[in-house]
Design a protein around this motif. Structure first.
Motif, short mmCIF file in Angstrom:
data_model
loop_
_atom_site.label_atom_id
_atom_site.label_comp_id
_atom_site.label_asym_id
_atom_site.label_seq_id
_atom_site.Cartn_x
_atom_site.Cartn_y
_atom_site.Cartn_z
N ASN A 1 3.72 -9.86 -4.30
CA ASN A 1 3.45 -9.98 -5.74
C ASN A 1 4.75 -10.20 -6.52
O ASN A 1 4.79 -10.97 -7.48
CB ASN A 1 2.75 -8.71 -6.26
CG ASN A 1 1.24 -8.79 -6.10
OD1 ASN A 1 0.65 -9.87 -6.15
ND2 ASN A 1 0.60 -7.64 -5.92
N VAL B 1 2.06 -6.08 -0.07
CA VAL B 1 1.46 -6.44 -1.36
C VAL B 1 2.51 -6.39 -2.46
O VAL B 1 2.64 -7.33 -3.27
CB VAL B 1 0.29 -5.49 -1.70
CG1 VAL B 1 -0.12 -5.66 -3.16
CG2 VAL B 1 -0.91 -5.76 -0.80
N ASP C 1 0.36 -2.14 2.00
CA ASP C 1 0.77 -1.82 0.62
C ASP C 1 2.17 -2.36 0.34
O ASP C 1 2.44 -2.90 -0.74
CB ASP C 1 0.73 -0.30 0.40
CG ASP C 1 -0.69 0.24 0.32
OD1 ASP C 1 -1.60 -0.53 -0.05
OD2 ASP C 1 -0.89 1.43 0.65
N THR D 1 -6.14 -9.12 0.84
CA THR D 1 -5.59 -10.47 1.10
C THR D 1 -5.08 -10.53 2.53
O THR D 1 -4.47 -9.58 3.02
CB THR D 1 -4.44 -10.79 0.13
OG1 THR D 1 -4.90 -10.61 -1.22
CG2 THR D 1 -3.96 -12.21 0.32
N ALA E 1 -1.01 -8.74 -10.68
CA ALA E 1 -1.54 -8.24 -9.41
C ALA E 1 -2.31 -9.37 -8.73
O ALA E 1 -3.54 -9.43 -8.77
CB ALA E 1 -2.44 -7.04 -9.65
N SER F 1 -3.69 -8.34 -2.88
CA SER F 1 -4.03 -6.93 -2.66
C SER F 1 -4.13 -6.70 -1.16
O SER F 1 -3.89 -7.62 -0.36
CB SER F 1 -5.36 -6.61 -3.34
OG SER F 1 -6.41 -7.34 -2.72
N THR F 2 -4.51 -5.50 -0.79
CA THR F 2 -4.63 -5.19 0.65
C THR F 2 -5.83 -5.88 1.29
O THR F 2 -5.98 -5.84 2.51
CB THR F 2 -4.76 -3.67 0.85
OG1 THR F 2 -5.83 -3.17 0.03
CG2 THR F 2 -3.45 -2.96 0.50
#
Length: 438
Positions: A275, A271, A268, A298, A292, A295-296
């Protein structure tokens, strides 16, 4: 009979005298050679036995004054090696012989192994003299911080790790033949040295992935940022695509985060971090259609495509300044009653037209050629400013294109400064043409 005896004695003495002269002559012409004592191996620390030629003595197969000694490198050759700029032409002394005349001869070999033999070394086996002298093949240099991480700039066989910088120690060898397998590794520096003759800087490094791997490497073969291959495996690669045209706006952007491991999913925290980086790196004049991006799900090493949209068109505000030709000091240029390059258009009107018609997506920066062309079209490349209030004569000011505000962006809240240089002479409007007053 007495006469015969005298004659015999005379002849005998003459013969003896001739033989004696011959013996003396033979002894005088025979070359006298020295004899060498037993060979001794030098046992002091090898690094203290690095030497260089002085150029005063040749190199021989045996001590030079011993019978049968042949030249390996002439005095002239040794002189060239003495002034060489190559570490390969240093020598390592490893043995010694002393002749019955007290001359010391050292057994030496060049660092590249090309020359090997005996060279006169003075009259004491405790110091190097005569044809050789002690040499410092490297000099200490300042090492960077031990916490500075380094990466291989171009992993391969060209610049690899050595036991010592090449030719600065006899038989210095490669620790590893190729560094390709170390492409993703981090290295730390603990020593630095400069090759005395070449002047090239070397670092002694240790591989943090495998601490058993350490050695000397040319400093230019290292860099403080990971190579693209390292980043690609431990980062997320992003390509920015214009959503309207479908064209690539920017590619090859790679983002990584603390604790990144190739092939693992982002946490998290990672991320949020990545981002944010992706948003910051959006090309000028564009914005993300979706912030966004990762994400987790990725993974580090993934390549993603991101769509962006062009910002709304915005103007480039400008201001006018004059430069003193002597001091280069800049002050505001009063253009209240000034005319543009055509001698007709008021500068105030030309400025309004420029800021209305010359627009690009907000946040983009104009190129020098584009800005110059736009100012010329707007009649702002040359300004005619009245010499005094109500005067009909003008001073001519020409745009200095070398000082264009290329850091200015469209949509800037403060005006970008334009600089003008005053031309010599004064000008007067004749019809619709500005002519210089004679």
């Amino acid at each position: 009979m007495q006469s015969s005896l005298k004659k015999s004695l005379y002849l005998g003495l003459a013969a003896l005298s001739f033989a004696g002269v011959a013996a003396v002559s033979t002894t005088a012409s025979a070359k006298s050679y020295a004899t060498a004592g037993a060979y001794s191996t030098l046992k002091t620390d090898a690094a203290t036995r690095n030497v260089e030629a002085t150029g005063t003595n040749a190199l021989y197969t045996k001590p030079g004054t011993v019978k049968g000694a042949k030249v390996v490198a002439s005095k002239a050759t040794m002189a060239k090696l003495a002034s060489s700029k190559k570490s390969a032409d240093y020598f390592r002394a490893y043995g010694v012989k002393t002749t019955n005349r007290g001359s010391v001869y050292y057994r030496v070999v060049s660092m590249d192994g090309k020359y090997r033999g005996y060279v006169y070394g003075g009259t004491s086996d405790a110091t190097f003299a005569g044809g050789i002298k002690s040499a410092n093949t490297t000099t200490d240099a300042t090492a960077p911080s031990k916490t500075q991480a380094y990466y291989l700039a171009k992993p391969g066989t060209t610049n690899t790790l050595w036991t010592a910088p090449k030719y600065t120690q006899y038989k210095a060898s490669k620790v590893i033949n190729s560094t390709e397998a170390l492409a993703n590794d981090i290295f730390y520096v603990d020593q630095a040295a400069t090759k005395t003759r070449e002047g090239s800087l070397y670092y002694h490094v240790t591989d943090q992935t495998n601490t058993k791997i350490s050695g000397w490497i040319y400093a230019g073969a290292l860099q403080t940022t990971p190579s693209d291959s390292v980043l690609a495996s431990k980062g997320v690669s992003i390509t920015y695509i214009d959503q309207t045209t479908g064209k690539t706006v920017k590619s090859g952007a790679i983002f990584t985060s603390t604790g990144a491991t190739a092939g693992t999913a982002l946490t998290d925290a990672q991320v949020t971090d990545i981002n944010g980086q992706i948003k910051t790196a959006v090309p000028a004049g564009y914005s993300l259609t979706n912030e966004a991006v990762v994400s987790t799900s990725t993974k580090f090493g993934d390549t993603l495509t991101v769509t962006v949209k062009a910002n709304a068109a915005a103007a480039l505000k400008v201001s006018f300044n004059k430069m003193d030709a002597t001091t280069n000091a800049a002050t505001a240029l009063d253009t209240t009653s000034a005319l543009g390059s055509d001698g007709v258009t008021k500068v105030a009107d030309a400025q309004n037209n420029f800021e209305k018609n010359y627009t690009e997506p907000e946040g983009t920066t104009p190129t020098s050629s584009d800005l110059t062309s736009a100012l010329s079209t707007a009649k702002l490349d040359t300004l005619y400013v009245p010499t005094a209030n109500g005067a009909t004569t003008y001073n001519k000011y020409t745009l200095n294109t070398n000082l264009l505000p290329l850091t200015a962006t469209f949509g800037n809240t403060s005006a970008a400064a334009l600089y003008y240089t005053q031309a010599t002479g004064t000008y007067q409007l004749s019809g619709s043409t500005m002519t210089e007053v004679k």
